[in-house]
Design a protein around this motif. Sequence first.
Motif, PDB file in Angstrom:
ATOM      1  N   VAL B  48      44.632  64.086  29.490  1.00 24.22           N
ATOM      2  CA  VAL B  48      44.837  65.454  29.029  1.00 24.22           C
ATOM      3  C   VAL B  48      46.340  65.774  29.054  1.00 24.22           C
ATOM      4  N   ASP B  49      46.766  66.626  28.111  1.00 22.05           N
ATOM      5  CA  ASP B  49      48.164  67.076  28.104  1.00 22.05           C
ATOM      6  C   ASP B  49      48.430  68.013  29.281  1.00 22.05           C
ATOM      7  N   VAL B  50      49.641  67.928  29.848  1.00 23.90           N
ATOM      8  CA  VAL B  50      50.036  68.881  30.895  1.00 23.90           C
ATOM      9  C   VAL B  50      51.428  69.420  30.555  1.00 23.90           C
ATOM     10  N   LYS B  51      51.676  70.672  30.997  1.00 26.30           N
ATOM     11  CA  LYS B  51      53.003  71.267  30.858  1.00 26.30           C
ATOM     12  C   LYS B  51      53.337  71.987  32.137  1.00 26.30           C
ATOM     13  N   CYS B  52      54.604  71.930  32.538  1.00 28.16           N
ATOM     14  CA  CYS B  52      55.034  72.714  33.684  1.00 28.16           C
ATOM     15  C   CYS B  52      56.296  73.461  33.255  1.00 28.16           C
ATOM     16  N   TRP B  53      56.173  74.812  33.099  1.00 30.66           N
ATOM     17  CA  TRP B  53      57.302  75.618  32.627  1.00 30.66           C
ATOM     18  C   TRP B  53      58.352  75.775  33.731  1.00 30.66           C
ATOM     19  N   ASP B  54      59.567  75.954  33.294  1.00 28.87           N
ATOM     20  CA  ASP B  54      60.654  76.193  34.252  1.00 28.87           C
ATOM     21  C   ASP B  54      60.730  75.096  35.303  1.00 28.87           C
ATOM     22  N   TYR B  55      60.600  73.852  34.849  1.00 24.78           N
ATOM     23  CA  TYR B  55      60.593  72.734  35.797  1.00 24.78           C
ATOM     24  C   TYR B  55      61.656  71.723  35.369  1.00 24.78           C
ATOM     25  N   ALA B  56      62.551  71.404  36.278  1.00 22.35           N
ATOM     26  CA  ALA B  56      63.650  70.494  35.918  1.00 22.35           C
ATOM     27  C   ALA B  56      63.583  69.191  36.703  1.00 22.35           C
ATOM     28  N   GLY B  57      62.559  68.999  37.507  1.00 16.99           N
ATOM     29  CA  GLY B  57      62.429  67.784  38.300  1.00 16.99           C
ATOM     30  C   GLY B  57      61.997  68.145  39.694  1.00 16.99           C
ATOM     31  N   PRO B  58      61.883  67.170  40.581  1.00 14.88           N
ATOM     32  CA  PRO B  58      62.416  65.806  40.453  1.00 14.88           C
ATOM     33  C   PRO B  58      61.541  64.858  39.626  1.00 14.88           C
ATOM     34  N   LEU B  59      60.263  65.151  39.378  1.00 13.52           N
ATOM     35  CA  LEU B  59      59.463  64.190  38.617  1.00 13.52           C
ATOM     36  C   LEU B  59      59.904  64.146  37.153  1.00 13.52           C
ATOM     37  N   GLY B  60      59.759  62.979  36.567  1.00 11.76           N
ATOM     38  CA  GLY B  60      60.135  62.847  35.162  1.00 11.76           C
ATOM     39  C   GLY B  60      59.702  61.493  34.624  1.00 11.76           C
TER      40      GLY B  60
END
Lengths: 315, 315, 315, 315, 315, 315
Positions: B48-60
């Motif tokens: 499934v698609d996921v989105k996390c707004w206003d998120y710059a890391g650390p995951l990437g």
Amino acid sequence: MEYNKWVANLEVGDEIEGFYILKTAQIKTSNSGKPFLAGVAADRSGAVDVKCWDYAGPLGAQDEGTVIKLRGSVTEYRGALQVILSRLRLAQADDQYNLGELVPVAPMDVDAGWRELLDMVDGLGDGDYRAVCRKVLERYGERFRSIPGGKSMHHSFVSGLLMHTLYMARIAEQLAGVYPEVVDRDLLVAGTILHDVAKCDEFVISPLGLVTEYSTKGQLLGHLVMGAQAVAEAAKELGIPEEKSILLQHMLLSHHGEPEFGAAVRPMCAEAELLSMIDLIDSRMEIYKETMEETEVGTFSKRVFALDKKIYRHK
Amino acid sequence: MEYNKWVANLEVGDEIEGFYILKTAQIKTSNSGKPFLAGVAADRSGAVDVKCWDYAGPLGAQDEGTVIKLRGSVTEYRGALQVILSRLRLAQADDQYNLGELVPVAPMDVDAGWRELLDMVDGLGDGDYRAVCRKVLERYGERFRSIPGGKSMHHSFVSGLLMHTLYMARIAEQLAGVYPEVVDRDLLVAGTILHDVAKCDEFVISPLGLVTEYSTKGQLLGHLVMGAQAVAEAAKELGIPEEKSILLQHMLLSHHGEPEFGAAVRPMCAEAELLSMIDLIDSRMEIYKETMEETEVGTFSKRVFALDKKIYRHK
Amino acid sequence: MEYNKWVANLEVGDEIEGFYILKTAQIKTSNSGKPFLAGVAADRSGAVDVKCWDYAGPLGAQDEGTVIKLRGSVTEYRGALQVILSRLRLAQADDQYNLGELVPVAPMDVDAGWRELLDMVDGLGDGDYRAVCRKVLERYGERFRSIPGGKSMHHSFVSGLLMHTLYMARIAEQLAGVYPEVVDRDLLVAGTILHDVAKCDEFVISPLGLVTEYSTKGQLLGHLVMGAQAVAEAAKELGIPEEKSILLQHMLLSHHGEPEFGAAVRPMCAEAELLSMIDLIDSRMEIYKETMEETEVGTFSKRVFALDKKIYRHK
Amino acid sequence: MEYNKWVANLEVGDEIEGFYILKTAQIKTSNSGKPFLAGVAADRSGAVDVKCWDYAGPLGAQDEGTVIKLRGSVTEYRGALQVILSRLRLAQADDQYNLGELVPVAPMDVDAGWRELLDMVDGLGDGDYRAVCRKVLERYGERFRSIPGGKSMHHSFVSGLLMHTLYMARIAEQLAGVYPEVVDRDLLVAGTILHDVAKCDEFVISPLGLVTEYSTKGQLLGHLVMGAQAVAEAAKELGIPEEKSILLQHMLLSHHGEPEFGAAVRPMCAEAELLSMIDLIDSRMEIYKETMEETEVGTFSKRVFALDKKIYRHK
Amino acid sequence: MEYNKWVANLEVGDEIEGFYILKTAQIKTSNSGKPFLAGVAADRSGAVDVKCWDYAGPLGAQDEGTVIKLRGSVTEYRGALQVILSRLRLAQADDQYNLGELVPVAPMDVDAGWRELLDMVDGLGDGDYRAVCRKVLERYGERFRSIPGGKSMHHSFVSGLLMHTLYMARIAEQLAGVYPEVVDRDLLVAGTILHDVAKCDEFVISPLGLVTEYSTKGQLLGHLVMGAQAVAEAAKELGIPEEKSILLQHMLLSHHGEPEFGAAVRPMCAEAELLSMIDLIDSRMEIYKETMEETEVGTFSKRVFALDKKIYRHK
Amino acid sequence: MEYNKWVANLEVGDEIEGFYILKTAQIKTSNSGKPFLAGVAADRSGAVDVKCWDYAGPLGAQDEGTVIKLRGSVTEYRGALQVILSRLRLAQADDQYNLGELVPVAPMDVDAGWRELLDMVDGLGDGDYRAVCRKVLERYGERFRSIPGGKSMHHSFVSGLLMHTLYMARIAEQLAGVYPEVVDRDLLVAGTILHDVAKCDEFVISPLGLVTEYSTKGQLLGHLVMGAQAVAEAAKELGIPEEKSILLQHMLLSHHGEPEFGAAVRPMCAEAELLSMIDLIDSRMEIYKETMEETEVGTFSKRVFALDKKIYRHK
């Protein structure tokens, strides 16, 4: 009476005598119940039907592929020439004939060609590719130098494989010069030199040096896969980097261009792509050459099986 | 809030939390200039698609293919589900989750299947074929037992190659019984067991055990040729008769049936012919099975890419 | 003088006498203006050219396909055997000969095979499929049991259709066991039993039981469509559910797999897909068997027309 | 504000109100968490995307394929027009709108066309073919007159099948006049009239009269085989000679010309050959017509999927 | 003794005398060393092998394609008729024979057909297309009226090209009437009339008016390209608008429909599309006609090479 | 702020200003009802999406293909870079920018290449071929020197046709040296130089010198046929022997090798055969080169559309 007249020059009415290859021979029985021999005789210029009436031996099928001495008259039967033999016997130890005139041989200086090819190997800048080429050529050497390039399509004469490989290697060097940023010259030339080397194991070669059929191994594995195995083995023994071994194998495996033409994989690097096109160029030019020799200037040839079309000779 | 809910069961409005595989992840910038994460999460039931707004890391992107813990709300975007994440982090050493629920695995008892396959090898009457099978399996053993059968077409789950090979070997034994005069049972079964073994070298396997891409060697040589080389080497070391080595190699080289489907040579003995058809049967039946699971009884599926047609589920 | 010597065993020089099938016969005129008979004689082991000089009748073209008694000497003409007849006449009511030795028959116990097939029908768990099978078999019964499976490609002997169907039904049962979640066993077995049943209407059968040509109806409609119509009619009379009738018809219509091989529609359910592959397996294995019988161990066959390739016999 | 403006004439900035078909509709959630409707509205001139912000119902996916009343503003989004709706509701019993302006209909006088076709049947000189045509048309009558000729390729409007059949029948009569020695006019015309009749059973028709999908039976058997069965049944009930029934069935079974285009058998008589070519002519001319309507004079169209090429409009 | 008996009616035992075309002739030598003539004689109804024993000339290969007088007896050899000649000589100036009975001619009133075609040209409403047609017909006129339509496939009789063109033009006019919005009638008819006109330069025509082979130019350029050049030249000289010239050229270049059937470009306007289908219709109908003439009612023909199938004659 | 930064070097976060080509541009309306510009900007190194919010003109679709000055910030949207513009205007007469940095140009010395090609023409030993080359080059001269070799596949930069032709001519000279008995060097080189000359009429060239689409004439006739007509006209005016004109035309008409690749006729002389293979070599090597530039060493490229496969870059 004409002696050792070229088959290509025979005409109805000729009386001939001389040495020829007995390509096929069968003892049969005529409707009137008498035995006769029916077969084909040949020299390097071509082949012709022969019959010997009232003949029960000793020559027969067991002598196919050997040299005989014959005497006869040239007639025509069903639109083709036929020599009615009055005498025939096996060639003997003290007979005077020139094997080179019987067996077709590559129209080139074979020794010079062989040296040129070895020089190309020596000239490879990349020591790994050079070493693999040397090792594989060592293994096949004599056979590689002398076997034909095929059974009947093109280059089907003694040293045909050498001639085909040499012409291709010359073109490979030229094209490597045209596309220096795209092509690794050494990989291209090495792959070209080795591309057909396993034909040595794919063909069954007759005592006279021609291809009579394909070996069991050759039919079940194919010269592409056998050649790649030979490269893999040589590379392993020499300890050269795996990527180079894989690239060389890839060139051999893909040199027929497309799966429907026999490629085990499709070419995926520029050198493999070029190799498959150079192979096509040299095969086709040889087919044109052999066909043009049988076609008058200003006319079309018969349909050429390997090209699936007629060609036009204008020069 | 539902914990570790199967992806296949998600619905708009669900609030979820749990462990999933982060299949892809990218940090992007919205039109308003803010960073956000966009990616895909999965478990063994689906993705499934996921989105996390206003998120710059650390995951990437550097964390693709690992297990994460996430929390979020299920919404819909352009006709597909999308989880808007409020939290996400890497799984840690002391987290409690079941890897088996994340990674899809062959629907069978893998240990039992592996033993069954080894028993089949032991049961080969021909000592030469038995020895080659053992030697090649020794070389690839663990990997052969665990890797998928492919990247996405069919059997693309852990131990998929084993399952595919086992089913085919069962059919091989059955058919050998139907055609005893035509088929050498031992050659057929041995060839079946080894036919895809070089996929171990053709695939690149991720830490979670799935196929992410093809190796360079795999693409330039292909598993047919690599498998044949493995057989050739084993046979040479064992000193078995050359004809048997060639026949086994021939089975591997020809098991895709026709050149346009990837065969290096066409099948030329009954066992090779059968092997290519058994391969087709098991691939297609698995595709039918996987497709039928996503299709309601009494309806047609979507177009199945690998079959180039829709199928009908009636049971 | 040898009596009823198998055609397959004839050799140049044999003097023979016995009963054979006159497959073809023509009265011609020689260049010297005299009439003679030229034709072909056969028994179940093979066929051979015959000639009878100075013969103007009474036997001729009108007697093709009947049994004759002949006497003659075996010679060779253009590389093939030829029997020069000194006597020939039609077989008479009181002649002693074994028809079974003249006409090729399926190498199996036909009665037992027929019972096995009927038992399979009885064993179908689904009453609807069972009833359709019974009704259709009732309609074709005797013919289905005795006609060949084809004209010349494979199974072209008496009861060849039964043998082909029986072998396929055995495999169908085996494969249904391997894929129980995917395949409806009863549908697969019923479809297999009926798949070629309309060949009874497609072939024209000679008095001796062989296929001489295709019927007009057979050529204009084909056995796939005729078989589906037979199923549709039977299902309608029996009042079975429409979906089952459609599925069975679909199996018959699609059993050649792809349109270019004659399928009216492509297979769209797992049972139809399997049926088309089982058909391929049994046809090819029979072709391998018949070809291997004419090929020496360790050699390649001639090019097999139906496979478009040579095959290798290793056992 | 413009009322019932043709979709084909919409431009950015238009304010519109009127009745349209709701072809698709979905309730979705925006990134800001609010519900909205996204769908497609259409009339007989074309289709356009619609969106209604902050809308949670009552209209939704369950209303696809019905008539709605809407009000909105035409904008552009990603290069395509989009109507932002401010109001929408289902059409009600007392609404005044013209269904004929919503649903595309064959550009011809349908009643006159239907009579012309019946007259052609009455004009068949051969009483058997005439009787079969009448019986089959009786069975399908109303549906045959009103259903489209297909789902989207060509003639996909109400009464499209009638129009396609009528144009083909006119050409059939013309060509029968050109080749009187070769063609049986009655067989050709009868086969033409019946060739697509089973599309009535192959298509699933929506309440508005258009093709939405194919029936299960239609996909598993195909309209060629179903049509042939209808002819076979009618012929059997009427007791007409078997050869005529077979010929008519053959025409239906072969009218796609080649197996790869769906023919169950290849055309084997002149009338079947002509029918397949007339079908091609009328399909292609309609595709040209529909494509030319969307292409400016002196320019090329976009690639036409059904022709796999672009076409040039010069008039 | 029968005089000028039609070849199609010859039977074993006939004694004949008369005038025939000597299609081929060769002087050969028999096994007994004696010369004889072997050849083929023909009239418009067919062709037959001839032999003249003990004949060394004066007639021979140099007389092929001329009319001879012969006398002989009809026998059979290897299943085909053969006339054993007792006399033969060249036809002389004062011989009485009807050339029309020797050479096959289009079964139509050639003068009337030619006038009809010219009337069609005169009837073209578009003055530009009319002018090009006139100019091109002027250039080829006499040849266009008399040459065959091909070498052997269909219309291979005198004035065959005219007949083929005329039938096609009639159909073109009919179809232009069916699709008036789609088709420019004048372009379609003009393109049809000119489509094969360059066959006049593609064929080599024998003195008796038949096609013996293709010209060098014809083989290297093809009649499509040569015809387009003729149109381009005529259009340039007449100064007609370039678009019309291009459209007419396009019709000629694309009239074989698909590249694999020889089209230089694929048809891209409705008129070119129709032309290619009309060409197919008339070629196939003529093949059906010629094949049906050699096939009994109620039977299938032999395999027709040009159709790659057998056809059924039912009327 | 960076000035005229290469598009290929842009990164998220860059602030840029400079001159670029406006490849596409559209004024659209956002969901909030405000106008904005969306388009694509490019220089010779590549292309990038641009957006300008709250922008209603004056620039728009009418300015596609011209040079603009822009200022903006580089962001990312859906995985691709996007420049959010704060300013944009048309380039003006007194702006300082280097057109050569905007439009991609052949990586070679164009003047030197042009002279080399003219020298090759001067070096043709055969005066007739030399004269035709000169005349045709005179007619197309400037355009031939400057237009691209295609729209997008390969050589789609300014002077691409010249570069393609020059490389091919060099190879032609090399191969003529390898096969002197087979190949007429002058014919091969002349045919190579002229083979694509009619692309000058087939392409529509934009003011910046690139191919934007194909001309109507180009699509309806094709550059093979148009080139042959140019040769035919030149040869006629010069009065050279017809055979030479035909051979040159044949080379142009057949240079795509096979009908399915666009050849109007298949190559039938050695020079035409070679030309088609040289064309393939140079096209493919350029595709490899352009693809390798976008691929890292030791990895595979994306699927290359024109080759229908991925390629491997090893150097």
